[in-house]
Design an enzyme around this catalytic site. Structure first.
Site, short mmCIF file in Angstrom:
data_model
loop_
_atom_site.label_atom_id
_atom_site.label_comp_id
_atom_site.label_asym_id
_atom_site.label_seq_id
_atom_site.Cartn_x
_atom_site.Cartn_y
_atom_site.Cartn_z
N GLY A 22 -29.68 -127.73 64.60
CA GLY A 22 -28.84 -128.67 63.86
C GLY A 22 -29.72 -129.79 63.33
N LYS A 45 -29.29 -120.01 68.78
CA LYS A 45 -28.38 -119.00 69.33
C LYS A 45 -27.93 -117.95 68.32
CE LYS A 45 -25.19 -121.03 72.24
NZ LYS A 45 -23.85 -121.27 72.81
N GLY A 94 -19.68 -137.70 56.58
CA GLY A 94 -20.97 -138.22 56.13
C GLY A 94 -21.77 -138.91 57.21
N GLU A 119 -14.30 -144.52 56.72
CA GLU A 119 -13.51 -143.73 57.68
C GLU A 119 -12.90 -144.68 58.71
OE1 GLU A 119 -15.26 -139.97 59.07
OE2 GLU A 119 -16.86 -140.31 57.63
N HIS A 179 -10.60 -135.32 67.52
CA HIS A 179 -10.42 -135.77 66.14
C HIS A 179 -8.93 -135.72 65.82
CE1 HIS A 179 -10.76 -136.20 61.84
NE2 HIS A 179 -12.06 -136.42 61.96
N THR A 181 -11.28 -134.24 57.04
CA THR A 181 -12.10 -135.43 57.29
C THR A 181 -11.30 -136.74 57.24
OG1 THR A 181 -13.96 -136.74 56.48
CG2 THR A 181 -12.82 -135.45 54.84
N ARG A 190 -10.58 -143.60 66.30
CA ARG A 190 -10.11 -142.26 66.61
C ARG A 190 -9.36 -142.14 67.92
NH1 ARG A 190 -15.03 -138.49 64.86
NH2 ARG A 190 -14.67 -139.07 62.71
N HIS A 198 -13.55 -132.64 69.61
CA HIS A 198 -14.45 -132.81 68.47
C HIS A 198 -15.87 -133.20 68.86
CE1 HIS A 198 -15.44 -133.73 64.32
NE2 HIS A 198 -15.74 -134.98 64.62
N ARG A 221 -16.90 -142.94 69.99
CA ARG A 221 -17.84 -142.97 68.86
C ARG A 221 -17.13 -143.36 67.56
NH1 ARG A 221 -19.35 -139.08 64.85
NH2 ARG A 221 -17.90 -137.60 65.77
#
Ligand code: FAD
Ligand code: SIN
Length: 541
Positions: free
Chosen positions: A10, A32, A46, A113, A234, A249, A303, A364, A406
């Site tokens: 990633g 993997k 983003g 966001e 989320h 999103t 969130r 999430h 977060r």
């Protein structure tokens, strides 16, 4: 020059790989599945960043939003330094070839966001992660110092001295999923960049690779974990029986989307019709949202608050979802900004800017993880010392940035900052190659796992247990029940583990069981509700 094995492809793994390889280290990236199979590839909203390092007001606002979201548990120094380094890391990503969306005047197009007090998120429409992953994986594939090993499943870390984390890590055993052989890879340094744990829950936004392997491997090798109770759900994953919980999103809410329950939707529709009949101004949906009862920011609250309010509403109304409403917004604008989401909605005959979208929370992001220092080195559980020659970066690590919750779009930022710090430390200190002869995998007497059904059923039962008993709202008796079930599962997996050759099913199940127990243990220990950890028994006491 050191030989470095990085587990995971990633943003964290590939960014570190490129930086180290540019400095002439040789890097093997084991991953993997395909190199692009990662949460990074699915990131939509983003990456949050203040692009001008001298913009004191902007930096301070990003710091404050992050601290507020973290509900008092962020490490402020970590937050400040990450946010200050963001501008340089964005330059690095641009240099690698990432193309973020720009306006007609050439300036970056910034979105907002939940929890952000202003627009500060760079994006590539609603496929930011795909663009980042494209640039990084293309760069890694072409780099002469990087070897990528796809379909290679890391099983366990190899310690330099068995049972002694303080002596460091010498390599990793991996299952080659094509030949089914166990490989013994030696390394001067090992990076864990294995991402998150979403697959522990039945409903998740995460890809299938997110089974907490890196966390479990490091824990078994003596590493300390932190804050595992803080699992982020989320608020808005598509809730359709015939599809996976595809993320919608938060940037949709940043553009004005509003979350309503069935009653709120009905009330808004009636009020709108009435206004039309009377020729008066039509009301916005914002005032009809149940989320306002939980925060004055309504659908744009952080969130933890929004997901909890949805969970409560769904339980009270017996509904499987609430609605994300966008029909009051400019449809052309939405379709231009969210083409990936619209493509997914096409499968269901739904349209942004027209239809209320059925959404529900989904597991999430794991805020907790391996407790690391400021350059990504995990601490040993026993001594508290750094485990030599091991780094953990990205979602697998807990740096202290996110506290108890977060802030949206801070994860890609944290991953890239820590990947750079870890790589730069290695480049600066230029560690010597370590001579070692490694033990082979303990294959003697092991047989192939012939019966796969129990492992598959056990995985399903683990996911059900985590969803039902260790969800958005917890209770002590439910946590205890979950612990009993996972303890039993652990015993069963351990029995298979001791007799059968490793398969992906059993490797992942073993890891998921361990990580689930860590989440439950930390949840049971907590005496107060903070951010993402909410135990209803603590409210009533
Ligand atoms: P990942 O990107 O998940 O990569 C992990 C890698 O490790 C994968 O290649 C995987 O195959 C490999 N791996 C795992 N276990 C093993 C093993 N045993 N052996 C070998 N390889 C292994 N964050 C933001 O900041 N902004 C966003 O807009 C955003 N949107 C998101 C949308 C979705 C749908 C999801 C799921 C997450 C989103 N996040 C977002 C969170 C963010 O994407 C992740 O936290 C981040 O990408 C993690 O990066 P990583 O490199 O640590 O892990
Ligand atoms: C989203 O785009 O809503 C996800 C952003 C994140 O997880 O940071």
């Amino acid at each position: 020059m050191a030989h470095i094995v990085i587990i995971g492809s990633g943003i964290a793994g590939l960014f570190a790989a490129l930086r180290l390889a540019d400095a002439n280290h040789t890097v093997t990236v084991v991953t993997k599945q395909r190199p692009t199979d990662s949460s990074t590839n699915w990131a939509q909203g983003g990456i949050a960043a203040i692009l001008d390092k001298t913009d004191g007001v902007g930096l301070e606002a990003h710091v404050n939003d992050t601290l507020r979201s973290g509900d008092g548990l962020c490490d402020e120094n970590v937050v400040r330094t990450i946010i200050t380094e963001a501008a340089e890391r964005i330059q690095d990503l641009l240099h690698i070839g990432v193309r973020f969306e720009t306006n007609e005047d050439g300036a970056f197009n910034l979105v907002r966001e939940g929890g952000h007090s202003k627009r500060r998120i760079l994006h590539a429409k609603d496929a930011t992660g795909k663009e980042i992953e494209r640039a990084l994986s293309e760069g890694a594939a072409q780099h002469p110092n990087i070897t990528i090993k796809p379909n290679t499943l890391a099983i366990d870390l190899i310690q330099r001295e068995h049972g002694n984390p303080n002596q460091g890590i010498a390599g990793v055993w991996c299952l080659d999923q094509v030949s089914q052989e166990v490989l013994t890879l030696s390394a001067d340094i090992v990076f864990l960049a294995t991402g998150g744990v979403g697959q522990l829950w039945s409903t998740t936004t995460n890809p299938s690779v997110a089974t907490g392997d890196g966390l479990a491997m490091a824990y078994r090798a003596g590493a300390a974990v932190k804050d595992m109770a803080f699992i982020q759900f989320h608020p808005t994953a598509l809730a359709r029986q015939d599809d996976r919980p595809f993320l919608i999103t938060e940037a949709v809410r940043g553009e004005g989307g509003v979350i309503l329950d069935k009653a709120g939707l009905r009330a808004w529709q009636i009020a709108t019709q009435k206004a039309r009949d009377e020729g008066s101004e039509e009301p916005l949906p914002d005032g009809f949202s149940f989320t306002l009862a939980h925060s004055p920011l309504g659908s744009m609250a952080t969130r933890d608050i929004v997901a909890r309010s949805i969970d409560q509403t769904m339980k009270q109304t017996g509904s499987t979802h609430v609605f994300l409403v966008t029909s009051h917004l400019d449809q052309a604008h939405l379709l231009a900004h969210f083409p990936t989401i619209q493509k997914r909605l096409d499968r269901h005959g739904l349209q942004l800017g027209r239809d209320p979208l059925p959404v529900a929370p989904a597991a999430h992001y794991v805020v907790g993880g391996l407790a690391v220092d400021d350059i990504g080195r995990p601490h040993s559980r026993g001594s508290g010392e750094i485990i030599p020659s091991l780094y953990a970066i990205g979602e697998v690590a807990c740096t202290g940035m996110h506290g108890a919750n977060r802030l949206a779009s801070n994860s890609l930022l944290e991953a890239v900052v820590y990947a750079a710090r870890a790589a730069d430390h290695i480049i600066k200190t230029n560690p010597n190659s370590f001579e070692h002869s490694l033990p082979d995998w303990r294959a003697d007497g092991l047989t192939n796992l012939v019966e796969h059904a129990p492992a598959i059923n056990d995985r399903a039962s683990l996911r059900t247990t985590m969803s039902q008993e260790v969800g958005i709202v917890k209770r002590f008796n439910r946590l205890h029940r979950a612990r009993r079930r996972l303890d039993l599962l652990h015993e069963e997996v351990d029995m298979i583990w001791k007799t059968a050759l490793p398969s992906r099913e059993i490797v992942e199940l073993r890891n998921m069981t361990l990580v689930g127990r860590l989440v439950i243990e930390d949840s049971l220990q907590r005496k107060e509700n903070r951010g993402l950890h909410f135990n209803a028994d603590l409210v009533e006491e």
